[in-house]
Design an enzyme around this catalytic site. Sequence first.
Site, PDB file in Angstrom:
ATOM      1  N   PHE A 181       1.303  12.525   1.103  1.00 42.24           N
ATOM      2  CA  PHE A 181       0.184  11.649   1.450  1.00 42.24           C
ATOM      3  C   PHE A 181      -0.202  11.837   2.911  1.00 42.24           C
ATOM      4  O   PHE A 181       0.564  12.348   3.726  1.00 42.24           O
ATOM      5  CB  PHE A 181       0.521  10.177   1.164  1.00 42.24           C
ATOM      6  CG  PHE A 181       1.569   9.590   2.078  1.00 42.24           C
ATOM      7  CD1 PHE A 181       1.203   8.918   3.231  1.00 42.24           C
ATOM      8  CD2 PHE A 181       2.918   9.698   1.773  1.00 42.24           C
ATOM      9  CE1 PHE A 181       2.162   8.370   4.077  1.00 42.24           C
ATOM     10  CE2 PHE A 181       3.886   9.151   2.602  1.00 42.24           C
ATOM     11  CZ  PHE A 181       3.503   8.493   3.760  1.00 42.24           C
ATOM     12  N   CYS A 182      -1.435  11.414   3.218  1.00 45.21           N
ATOM     13  CA  CYS A 182      -1.965  11.459   4.574  1.00 45.21           C
ATOM     14  C   CYS A 182      -3.044  10.388   4.671  1.00 45.21           C
ATOM     15  O   CYS A 182      -3.114   9.493   3.825  1.00 45.21           O
ATOM     16  CB  CYS A 182      -2.493  12.846   4.916  1.00 45.21           C
ATOM     17  SG  CYS A 182      -3.756  13.452   3.767  1.00 45.21           S
ATOM     18  N   THR A 183      -3.901  10.465   5.658  1.00 39.73           N
ATOM     19  CA  THR A 183      -4.890   9.412   5.863  1.00 39.73           C
ATOM     20  C   THR A 183      -5.899   9.346   4.725  1.00 39.73           C
ATOM     21  O   THR A 183      -6.096   8.310   4.095  1.00 39.73           O
ATOM     22  CB  THR A 183      -5.626   9.617   7.194  1.00 39.73           C
ATOM     23  OG1 THR A 183      -4.679   9.772   8.245  1.00 39.73           O
ATOM     24  CG2 THR A 183      -6.539   8.429   7.490  1.00 39.73           C
TER      25      THR A 183
END
Length: 259
Positions: A181-183
């Site tokens: 996951f990331c922004t």
Amino acid sequence: MQILNIAAYKFVGLERLEELRAAVRDALHTRAIKGTVLLAGEGINLFLAAPSSAIHDFLAWLRCDARFHDLETKESWSHAQPFRKLLVKVKPEIIRMSHPAIQPATGRAPAVDAKTLKRWLDAGHDDDGRPVVTLDTRNDFEVDVGTFRDAIDWRITKFTEFPKALLEHRKELEGKTVVSFCTGGIRCEKAAIFMREAGVEHVFQLDGGILKYFEESGHAHFDGECFVFDERRALDPALKPRVNVGASSDNPTPEVMGS
């Protein structure tokens, strides 16, 4: 709150980049929209802010291009314009990984939506009974603002360090379902593809990243806030900024801007 902030990206093959850059810049300038747009042969990455009418008018214009007809955005609001100026740049990659063989436009890694991830984290395992771990692909200072509870964090300082970190820690992921996951999705998409090619069997990317998770699942299993690369600095699970202040001293640089 009067200013609509959007983040979006799409991996899609693009050509005649300078012509596209000029057209996108003119379309944004005439609508008084500020922010940053990155263009590369692999696609588009953008962070923009303006009154909602201007943003929606621009998106209608952009989606007339068949390459961007299905461009999805993550939305949040602020009282003030978080960007000082408009930047539209052509870069080698829309998010730099320095691994040319990773081409998301030719095929995505499997994705899991926010509601499914919440259900898995509630249960502690995926639908096949396999333990689930979340893997943060962001920079260390972003992780320090907030992340999923018990997320794997390799303390990378820039995304180009991710491949080396994965190869050093790959054995730790064996027998687990890994959700990167990331922004907003762009880094974890490239990361998931790299992990699959490196032999990690059960890998998913979090579709839409943290921002989409906040929108659909709130604060469940997430501690803190989500760092963003503009003057708001961080968004809480209600997608509200930590503070509401004036325009930042500059836009995020392409080298650190991540979605």
